[in-house]
Design a protein around this motif. Structure first.
Motif, PDB file in Angstrom:
ATOM      1  N   SER A 215       0.839  -1.200   0.000  1.00  0.00           N
ATOM      2  CA  SER A 215       0.000   0.000   0.000  1.00  0.00           C
ATOM      3  C   SER A 215       0.876   1.252   0.000  1.00  0.00           C
ATOM      4  CB  SER A 215      -0.907   0.013   1.229  1.00  0.00           C
ATOM      5  OG  SER A 215      -0.128   0.234   2.385  1.00  0.00           O
ATOM      6  N   TYR A 216       0.289   2.351  -0.452  1.00  0.00           N
ATOM      7  CA  TYR A 216       1.013   3.638  -0.390  1.00  0.00           C
ATOM      8  C   TYR A 216       1.541   3.889   1.020  1.00  0.00           C
ATOM      9  CZ  TYR A 216      -1.100   5.362  -4.821  1.00  0.00           C
ATOM     10  OH  TYR A 216      -1.491   5.562  -6.107  1.00  0.00           O
TER      11      TYR A 216
ATOM     12  N   LYS B   7      10.116  -2.385 -10.841  1.00  0.00           N
ATOM     13  CA  LYS B   7      10.464  -3.563 -11.645  1.00  0.00           C
ATOM     14  C   LYS B   7      11.965  -3.648 -11.888  1.00  0.00           C
ATOM     15  CE  LYS B   7       7.787  -4.772 -15.055  1.00  0.00           C
ATOM     16  NZ  LYS B   7       6.927  -5.978 -14.988  1.00  0.00           N
ATOM     17  N   SER B   8      12.411  -4.870 -12.214  1.00  0.00           N
ATOM     18  CA  SER B   8      13.834  -5.074 -12.434  1.00  0.00           C
ATOM     19  C   SER B   8      14.188  -4.860 -13.897  1.00  0.00           C
ATOM     20  CB  SER B   8      14.201  -6.505 -12.042  1.00  0.00           C
ATOM     21  OG  SER B   8      15.476  -6.817 -12.565  1.00  0.00           O
ATOM     22  N   PHE B   9      15.166  -3.989 -14.149  1.00  0.00           N
ATOM     23  CA  PHE B   9      15.584  -3.821 -15.545  1.00  0.00           C
ATOM     24  C   PHE B   9      16.403  -5.024 -16.024  1.00  0.00           C
ATOM     25  CE2 PHE B   9      18.874  -1.389 -13.154  1.00  0.00           C
ATOM     26  CZ  PHE B   9      20.022  -2.032 -13.595  1.00  0.00           C
ATOM     27  N   LEU B  10      16.822  -5.875 -15.066  1.00  0.00           N
ATOM     28  CA  LEU B  10      17.571  -7.071 -15.435  1.00  0.00           C
ATOM     29  C   LEU B  10      16.638  -8.209 -15.832  1.00  0.00           C
ATOM     30  CD1 LEU B  10      20.053  -6.855 -12.447  1.00  0.00           C
ATOM     31  CD2 LEU B  10      20.559  -6.332 -14.849  1.00  0.00           C
ATOM     32  N   ASP B  11      15.375  -8.098 -15.450  1.00  0.00           N
ATOM     33  CA  ASP B  11      14.400  -9.144 -15.728  1.00  0.00           C
ATOM     34  C   ASP B  11      13.036  -8.477 -15.940  1.00  0.00           C
ATOM     35  OD1 ASP B  11      13.062 -11.502 -15.967  1.00  0.00           O
ATOM     36  OD2 ASP B  11      13.353 -12.162 -13.878  1.00  0.00           O
ATOM     37  N   PRO B  12      12.910  -7.727 -17.044  1.00  0.00           N
ATOM     38  CA  PRO B  12      11.744  -6.851 -17.227  1.00  0.00           C
ATOM     39  C   PRO B  12      10.415  -7.601 -17.260  1.00  0.00           C
ATOM     40  CG  PRO B  12      13.410  -6.459 -18.936  1.00  0.00           C
ATOM     41  CD  PRO B  12      13.857  -7.653 -18.157  1.00  0.00           C
ATOM     42  N   GLY B  13      10.459  -8.888 -17.604  1.00  0.00           N
ATOM     43  CA  GLY B  13       9.215  -9.651 -17.680  1.00  0.00           C
ATOM     44  C   GLY B  13       8.705 -10.069 -16.302  1.00  0.00           C
ATOM     45  N   ALA B  14       9.576 -10.038 -15.296  1.00  0.00           N
ATOM     46  CA  ALA B  14       9.180 -10.499 -13.956  1.00  0.00           C
ATOM     47  C   ALA B  14       8.201  -9.515 -13.322  1.00  0.00           C
ATOM     48  CB  ALA B  14      10.415 -10.660 -13.076  1.00  0.00           C
ATOM     49  N   GLU B  15       7.480 -10.027 -12.346  1.00  0.00           N
ATOM     50  CA  GLU B  15       6.324  -9.303 -11.812  1.00  0.00           C
ATOM     51  C   GLU B  15       6.679  -8.014 -11.067  1.00  0.00           C
ATOM     52  OE1 GLU B  15       2.647 -10.435  -8.857  1.00  0.00           O
ATOM     53  OE2 GLU B  15       4.150 -11.954  -9.307  1.00  0.00           O
ATOM     54  N   GLY B  16       7.708  -8.028 -10.237  1.00  0.00           N
ATOM     55  CA  GLY B  16       8.062  -6.850  -9.452  1.00  0.00           C
ATOM     56  C   GLY B  16       7.081  -6.580  -8.335  1.00  0.00           C
ATOM     57  N   THR B  17       7.001  -5.300  -7.953  1.00  0.00           N
ATOM     58  CA  THR B  17       6.082  -4.897  -6.880  1.00  0.00           C
ATOM     59  C   THR B  17       5.138  -3.848  -7.432  1.00  0.00           C
ATOM     60  OG1 THR B  17       7.721  -5.264  -5.136  1.00  0.00           O
ATOM     61  CG2 THR B  17       5.941  -3.729  -4.624  1.00  0.00           C
ATOM     62  N   ILE B  18       3.890  -3.918  -7.040  1.00  0.00           N
ATOM     63  CA  ILE B  18       2.970  -2.835  -7.381  1.00  0.00           C
ATOM     64  C   ILE B  18       2.544  -2.138  -6.089  1.00  0.00           C
ATOM     65  CG2 ILE B  18       1.139  -4.575  -7.665  1.00  0.00           C
ATOM     66  CD1 ILE B  18      -0.304  -2.507  -9.431  1.00  0.00           C
ATOM     67  N   ILE B  19       2.653  -0.812  -6.101  1.00  0.00           N
ATOM     68  CA  ILE B  19       2.288  -0.020  -4.924  1.00  0.00           C
ATOM     69  C   ILE B  19       0.982   0.708  -5.252  1.00  0.00           C
ATOM     70  CG2 ILE B  19       3.056   1.791  -3.328  1.00  0.00           C
ATOM     71  CD1 ILE B  19       5.952   1.051  -4.171  1.00  0.00           C
TER      72      ILE B  19
END
Ligand code: ASP
Ligand code: MG
Length: 421
Positions: free
Chosen positions: A243-244, A276-288
């Motif tokens: 969350s924010y 998101k990771s610029f090393l693995d752009p397809g990966a999910e990352g985090t959404i805030i």
């Protein structure tokens, strides 16, 4: 439209810029790309300014080396004979001429005039490369569009004027991709300003707010927001949705992944922030997002190093909080101290703040006129959000705790010496 932000680590060499082009080329929305200075260029420009201001000749060598670093990237990108190379050399000559002239004694003003070149150079080069790589884009000089006050080195956005200029400039009628600088802005009078170190995230959020973006993506060298800095603790976990509020708590407590000021402009318009990771752009990352639908499932550990613990004791045994708190905070705000924790007893107030050696003298002088003041500058602050008994033990075992502060969701410790993992 969406906003992409690429920090220094993502554009430190030709590989990074090619990778940026591949990521930007896949975006299927109108796009504003915000870019920081290459690698550690901001630090290098700070050293150049320090050397110039103390009238050393060494600044020329330092400038030559940062120039060569950029030239090498241009060569590696096979743009040595392109217009981009020329644009870079022209901009470099402007900085050398500026440094060769009379410089004022106003450090904060000179800082902004000099250090801002890092972002100008990086965006000239990245924009030129993207055009050659087929990601057609327009380069925008944000110093003419993002208007700020003249509080140099920590400028505040002038919202109404900026909004007007921004919507006229980034109008997407003649381009689908705009590329511009993070971290820098300009006053109404046309002087360059900066928004505070690591301020490019904030720029991205401000542009997103003013242009009504549907999302902001910050491209990092980590897989997203983790429950601790992986260089500090082992076995970290990615937090998929945050969350924010959680993000603000984490960044305020010292998490370095995004700048603490980033969330506010997004919050006003409920714009999601993707890490998101610029090393693995397809990966999910985090959404805030405004509401993550629950707390993270694991404790979150955050550390702030380089802290100072200041104890302030009224000389006359007056009650610290009720009679002196506002006075003390007025003085600290004037000096520009960033307070991270406050703890009071009847006749003392203890404050943990970012340690900036230059400001100690002022603290002692201004507070010392009215209070007895002692400090300890060998401390760090550790915060655990959503703590468990095991998490607390992991952090405190065998360590000397100076201050402990606990609420329902957060526990904070101030330790006297660096914590080892
Ligand atoms: N280049 C600036 C800095 O290093 C701004 C940023 O990276 O966000 O602080
Ligand atoms: Mg940076």
């Amino acid at each position: 439209m969406i906003v992409y932000k690429f920090g220094g680590a993502s554009v430190r060499d030709a590989w990074g810029i090619r990778n940026l082009a591949a990521i930007a080329g896949k975006a299927d929305d109108d796009l504003v790309i915000v870019v920081s200075a290459f690698g550690k260029t901001t630090n290098a420009l700070e050293s150049i300014l320090a050397s110039r201001m103390s009238r050393e000749d060494k600044y020329r060598e330092l400038l030559e080396s940062i120039a060569d670093y950029h030239r090498n990237v241009i060569i590696d990108l096979k743009m040595a004979n392109s217009e981009t190379g020329l644009l870079f050399e022209n901009s470099l000559s402007q900085l050398s001429a500026y440094l060769a002239g009379e410089c004022s004694a106003d450090y904060d003003f000179e800082y902004d005039q000099v250090v801002s070149f890092g972002e100008v150079w990086s965006t000239i080069i990245v924009s030129g490369f993207l055009n050659e790589a087929g990601v057609m884009n327009r380069w925008v000089d944000i110093r003419k569009v993002l208007v700020t006050d003249n509080r140099h080195r920590d400028a505040n956005i002038v919202w109404e004027e900026s909004r007007k200029r921004l919507s006229a400039t980034f109008n997407f009628s003649r381009a689908h991709v705009y590329l511009t600088q993070g971290f820098i802005g300009g006053t109404l009078g046309g002087k360059t300003t900066t928004l505070g170190r690591e301020g490019s995230d904030y720029t991205a959020a401000v542009l997103a707010n003013m242009l009504d973006a549907t999302g902001v993506y910050v491209w990092k060298d980590v897989p997203g927001l983790l429950n601790a800095d992986p260089q500090w603790l082992k076995d970290t976990e990615r937090l998929p949705v945050v969350s924010y509020k959680e993000a603000v708590e984490m960044t305020f407590s010292g998490a370095k992944v995004i700048h603490p000021k980033t969330i506010r402009p997004l919050h006003n318009k409920s714009i999601p922030l993707y890490v998101k990771s610029f090393l693995d752009p397809g990966a999910e990352g985090t959404i805030i997002v405004p509401d993550a639908g629950g707390a993270p499932s694991v404790p979150v550990f955050v550390k702030k190093e380089d802290q100072i613990m200041i104890s302030i004791l009224p000389r006359d045994f007056s009650f610290a909080i009720s009679e002196n708190l506002s006075r003390i905070f007025m003085i600290l705000t004037d000096i520009g101290i960033k307070v991270n924790l406050v703890q009071a007893s009847a006749v003392s107030i203890n404050i943990c703040a970012d340690h900036e050696a230059e400001r100690i003298g002022e603290i002692m002088k201004l507070l010392g006129e009215e209070f007895r003041v002692v400090y300890n500058d060998n401390v760090e602050m550790v915060t655990i959000r959503h703590y468990t008994p095991e998490a607390i033990e992991k952090m405190t075992l065998g360590r000397q705790v100076m201050v402990e502060q606990r609420t329902r969701k957060t526990v904070r410790f101030v330790f006297t010496r660096p914590v080892q993992s």
